[in-house]
Scaffold this active site. Sequence first.
Site, PDB file in Angstrom:
ATOM      1  CG  HIS A   1      -5.938  12.044   4.231  1.00 60.98           C
ATOM      2  ND1 HIS A   1      -6.169  10.872   4.910  1.00 60.98           N
ATOM      3  CD2 HIS A   1      -4.592  12.124   4.121  1.00 60.98           C
ATOM      4  CE1 HIS A   1      -5.038  10.309   5.212  1.00 60.98           C
ATOM      5  NE2 HIS A   1      -4.054  11.042   4.752  1.00 60.98           N
TER       6      HIS A   1
ATOM      7  CB  CYS B   1      -8.046   8.561   6.734  1.00 60.90           C
ATOM      8  SG  CYS B   1      -6.466   7.781   6.316  1.00 60.90           S
TER       9      CYS B   1
END
Lengths: 511, 511
Positions: free
Chosen positions: B131, B68
């Site tokens: 993120h 991710c």
Amino acid sequence: LCFVGECCCLAETRQNGSNPNIIIMLMDDMGWGDLGVFGQPSKETPNLDRMASEGMLFPNFYTANPLCSPSRAALLTGRLPVRNGFYTTNAHARNAYTPQEIVGGISKDEILIPEMLRKAGYVSKIVGKWHLGHRPQYLPLEHGFDEFFGAPNCHVGPYNKTFRPNIPVYNNSQMVGRYYEDFRINRASGESNLTQLYLEETVKFLRRQAASGERFFLYWAVDATHTPVYASKRFQGKSQRGLYGDAVMELDDSVGVILKELKTLGIAENTFVFFTSDNGAALTSGIQAGSNGPFLCGKETTFEGGMREPGIAWWPGHIKAGQVSYQLANVMDLFTTSLSLAGLPVPNDRAIDGLDLTPVLLNNTIIDRPIFFYRGNEMMAVRVGLYKAHYWTWTNSWEEFKQGVNFCPGEDVAGVTTHTQEEHTMQPLIFHLGRDPGEKYPISVQSLEYQRVLKQITPLVEQHKNSLVPGEPQLNMCDLAVMNWAPPGCEKLGRCLTPPESAPWKCEWPH
Amino acid sequence: LCFVGECCCLAETRQNGSNPNIIIMLMDDMGWGDLGVFGQPSKETPNLDRMASEGMLFPNFYTANPLCSPSRAALLTGRLPVRNGFYTTNAHARNAYTPQEIVGGISKDEILIPEMLRKAGYVSKIVGKWHLGHRPQYLPLEHGFDEFFGAPNCHVGPYNKTFRPNIPVYNNSQMVGRYYEDFRINRASGESNLTQLYLEETVKFLRRQAASGERFFLYWAVDATHTPVYASKRFQGKSQRGLYGDAVMELDDSVGVILKELKTLGIAENTFVFFTSDNGAALTSGIQAGSNGPFLCGKETTFEGGMREPGIAWWPGHIKAGQVSYQLANVMDLFTTSLSLAGLPVPNDRAIDGLDLTPVLLNNTIIDRPIFFYRGNEMMAVRVGLYKAHYWTWTNSWEEFKQGVNFCPGEDVAGVTTHTQEEHTMQPLIFHLGRDPGEKYPISVQSLEYQRVLKQITPLVEQHKNSLVPGEPQLNMCDLAVMNWAPPGCEKLGRCLTPPESAPWKCEWPH
């Protein structure tokens, strides 16, 4: 009601002119995942993808046996191979088929689609591979087809004629040559014009039928994707996938030509077309194999990769464009559906496994029914709704596997892809194919879900097994004397060979 | 030419009004095979399938790292994680990301898409998961976004606040609550209205921007398909695939709503939309994982299952409908392409890995270029044309594997899916992804094909390696003190927690 051999049927059919022509396109060893619409990454089947977008896609379409001959016999008779005789009792759960040595073939007691359709005035032609027996009594013209262009067996070797005859190619009742001698498949390059020959025969037939106005049934059973894979020069090197992909592209092109021809001839709205394959991709063929997409294993196995097939129905003006049907369906349904489309009742003197899909096709309804997964004489698994229960697991034997014969290359699911025949009849392995299409996560037998599903499945299996009357097995005996030494027509060509003396033996089916 | 921080860019952009709005839809752990158009058997993504049929499908679209954070950093900077700092040097070839303990985040020296687009007058919003670091200096509004609705980290636990804070949800620069406390995800049922919240925020933004006429960049980084997977009540039980499928259906529905909204607002022809995912399906999640279709392994690995992503481009009136592009492309191209669409040059003071895809999008041309597959600090593999060469193979360690952590469940390709880091730099494993998308059959090193391909690939790899200047690794240090104890805005809500004393350590990245 109509019985076979009686002449009442025609009179009883729907005479309103709505009975369409029927084309069944049956591929050979093509996998579910070989079509763009089913996720082939190279997306090289524009014609099939368009056919799907103009028609109805069946992601849950199955064969009746993960091998060619039994699958084809099931399609044409509407009956499981264990009923129609296309299986062996020589050993447990073995895939049998019709190599040249086979003594048997399709029984005269079986009723095939073209035999029925003839009662409704249809002219029937098979183009391509027959595979229901090559001895004279088993050939297509003895079983309802009016015309035949193709071969009785697979286009495998011998490639020369030292030890055994090459497979004959027929035009109707007469042999017109042999593979590798008259009908060339270049073994080194994979070049062959066979798919084009088949297409030519097909287009000629369509034009003639359109001109005559006579209804027709075309069984287009082309085999370019069966090993040894072949493609025409024009398609060689065109695919990202090598020769196998070239063959797929050529067949896809043929599909496009045929559908376009139907439109040009003005008969598209009066022609029902169904596209599928005889069994999953033959993963043993390694790099020249097709793809079974996300499914487990391939040809020869009763995992999804062996049994799940591409399925596309097309009938402009009748089947609404762009639909997906989740119906659990199989090749045997094509028997019943063809009869229904022709306005014919199904034979009522025998068990028929096929379902009439016309409500699905026309109204996208769902009919609840189980799908049984057979391997030879054994019901290995059953699918009910989204669940699949395996009563037996087997890929192939350790002996074969250690020699490099691998039906599941790169795949290994512990306790599932077994190399011994594992019985689970008291406690089947159950998978949820929606959450787990790859059959990797058996549902815990302790779970409520397992118990609930087992309760639902058990009576269906019991009912099936209790009412099943196996047919006479046709694939038990082999004999070199029955090979294609002297097919009808060989005299005229001066191409007859002398058979050896008859010496029958019980065929060995290793898997 | 323009440099960062200068104001020349706007003047130099194409001022002809053709610069479209840009929407990047980035899914979380969704696999290539999760879309109907890429072969998901349940065919439950009608909106994405339609988006593809109205736009351009990219079957060869890749991420920059199979995890991710690095994938997202690469997308927004147009640079490989090894350049932009989203990697670790704590150990060889390890996937690192930004859990709460991470000290680092996106460097202020990196230039993100919204920072550039601002120069061309775009308003930028991120909806969903960031993120790229959760400490104040790393948050979206510090890196070019004008608006932020979502969370800085994954919506993983603690689920209570005993040991560590729950992840905050931000509205712009202020925390507005925390997952599991204010933004509920029912761990038992998987029910959560988060996707609907994100959709609401999105639609509001689109309407406002359409009304104002201001160009916009929307980064729609929804995360319902990341474990713990969630779906709204309305979608629960709708899929054949269980909760994971429900989540996919809800996201697909959101895509449909957004595209429809663009049409309703009359800005569809002036909005470029690209749909993709951050990495392959997380097969470790077992039955609640997505599908990587026919590809090998999944998230965390540099096999196709970890790196190949769904890719769909949509821009009515500009991208011709129903096309397939075979272009090798990746998330970093979205940086360069966005700049190009906005009429901006790319920064010329740094290496940019992204390619301008506009010729591909507008003319379906193919640009020859390699794709590099990184895991942490190591280039594991490269794709050139249809070939892929693995210089390192690794799934995870035997230790992890024996504890049940399996990145390739049901899959086992000898010598390929290795559990030790295997170096092949002198003699890479080479696969032909056209014939063998599943990476099962390494090409024989003795073959002419191998030699030919190696000769073609070697100079590209050498050039890449020789010119590569790794960035400062940002994901080496961890510290409990940096977790989301007291995010900006917590005071107003009375929701600040007291951090422990700082005690940094070198993060351990097991795989």
